[in-house]
Design a protein around this motif. Sequence first.
Motif, short mmCIF file in Angstrom:
data_model
loop_
_atom_site.label_atom_id
_atom_site.label_comp_id
_atom_site.label_asym_id
_atom_site.label_seq_id
_atom_site.Cartn_x
_atom_site.Cartn_y
_atom_site.Cartn_z
N GLN A 15 0.83 -1.22 0.00
CA GLN A 15 0.00 0.00 0.00
C GLN A 15 0.87 1.26 0.00
O GLN A 15 0.54 2.24 -0.68
N TYR A 17 3.81 1.49 -1.31
CA TYR A 17 4.36 1.56 -2.67
C TYR A 17 3.35 2.25 -3.58
O TYR A 17 3.69 3.16 -4.35
N CYS A 18 2.09 1.83 -3.49
CA CYS A 18 1.03 2.42 -4.33
C CYS A 18 0.86 3.91 -4.03
O CYS A 18 0.71 4.72 -4.94
N GLU A 19 0.89 4.24 -2.75
CA GLU A 19 0.72 5.64 -2.36
C GLU A 19 1.88 6.48 -2.90
O GLU A 19 1.67 7.56 -3.45
N TYR A 21 3.76 5.99 -5.46
CA TYR A 21 3.77 6.15 -6.92
C TYR A 21 2.39 6.48 -7.49
O TYR A 21 2.18 6.42 -8.69
N LYS A 22 1.47 6.86 -6.59
CA LYS A 22 0.11 7.28 -6.98
C LYS A 22 -0.57 6.25 -7.89
O LYS A 22 -1.06 6.56 -8.99
N ILE A 23 -0.59 5.03 -7.40
CA ILE A 23 -1.22 3.91 -8.11
C ILE A 23 -2.40 3.44 -7.28
O ILE A 23 -2.29 3.33 -6.05
N GLU A 24 -3.51 3.20 -7.92
CA GLU A 24 -4.68 2.65 -7.21
C GLU A 24 -4.35 1.22 -6.76
O GLU A 24 -4.04 0.37 -7.59
N PRO A 25 -4.42 0.95 -5.46
CA PRO A 25 -4.03 -0.38 -4.96
C PRO A 25 -5.16 -1.40 -5.12
O PRO A 25 -5.66 -1.97 -4.15
N PHE A 29 -4.12 -3.97 -10.43
CA PHE A 29 -2.70 -3.68 -10.19
C PHE A 29 -2.02 -4.89 -9.55
O PHE A 29 -0.93 -5.31 -9.99
N LYS A 33 1.06 -6.96 -11.20
CA LYS A 33 2.35 -7.01 -10.49
C LYS A 33 2.74 -8.45 -10.18
O LYS A 33 3.91 -8.81 -10.24
N THR A 84 -6.52 -7.51 -1.82
CA THR A 84 -7.36 -6.67 -2.68
C THR A 84 -8.69 -7.37 -3.01
O THR A 84 -9.68 -6.71 -3.31
#
Length: 102
Positions: A15, A17-19, A21-25, A29, A33, A84
Amino acid sequence: MEFSQVNEKIVAVAQDYCERYKIEPNEEFAALKLYEEVGEFAQAFLIHERMSRPEKFMDEKDSRELVAQELADIVGMALFMAHTLNIDIEEALEKKWLKKHE
Ligand SMILES: [Mg+2]
């Protein structure tokens, strides 16, 4: 460390990492990954087994470490994938891997 604690920490790392790089977790995704990590494992294993281009060869200790890292990435992303999808992975492992073989 208990499995549940390991799982929680891994999910938190994913989470973060997502935050960062502004990626929806989300599950898309996580699934992509996971596939990426499987590919990285295959590459590391090919190098370790010396089935890659010779310029990629490395010391056996280093290639083994790389294989270990990529396996860890697969496990980590599988745990995040379960998160998720709101799947209780501990329960699923218990049912699929442990109870069947008692
Ligand atoms: Mg990796």
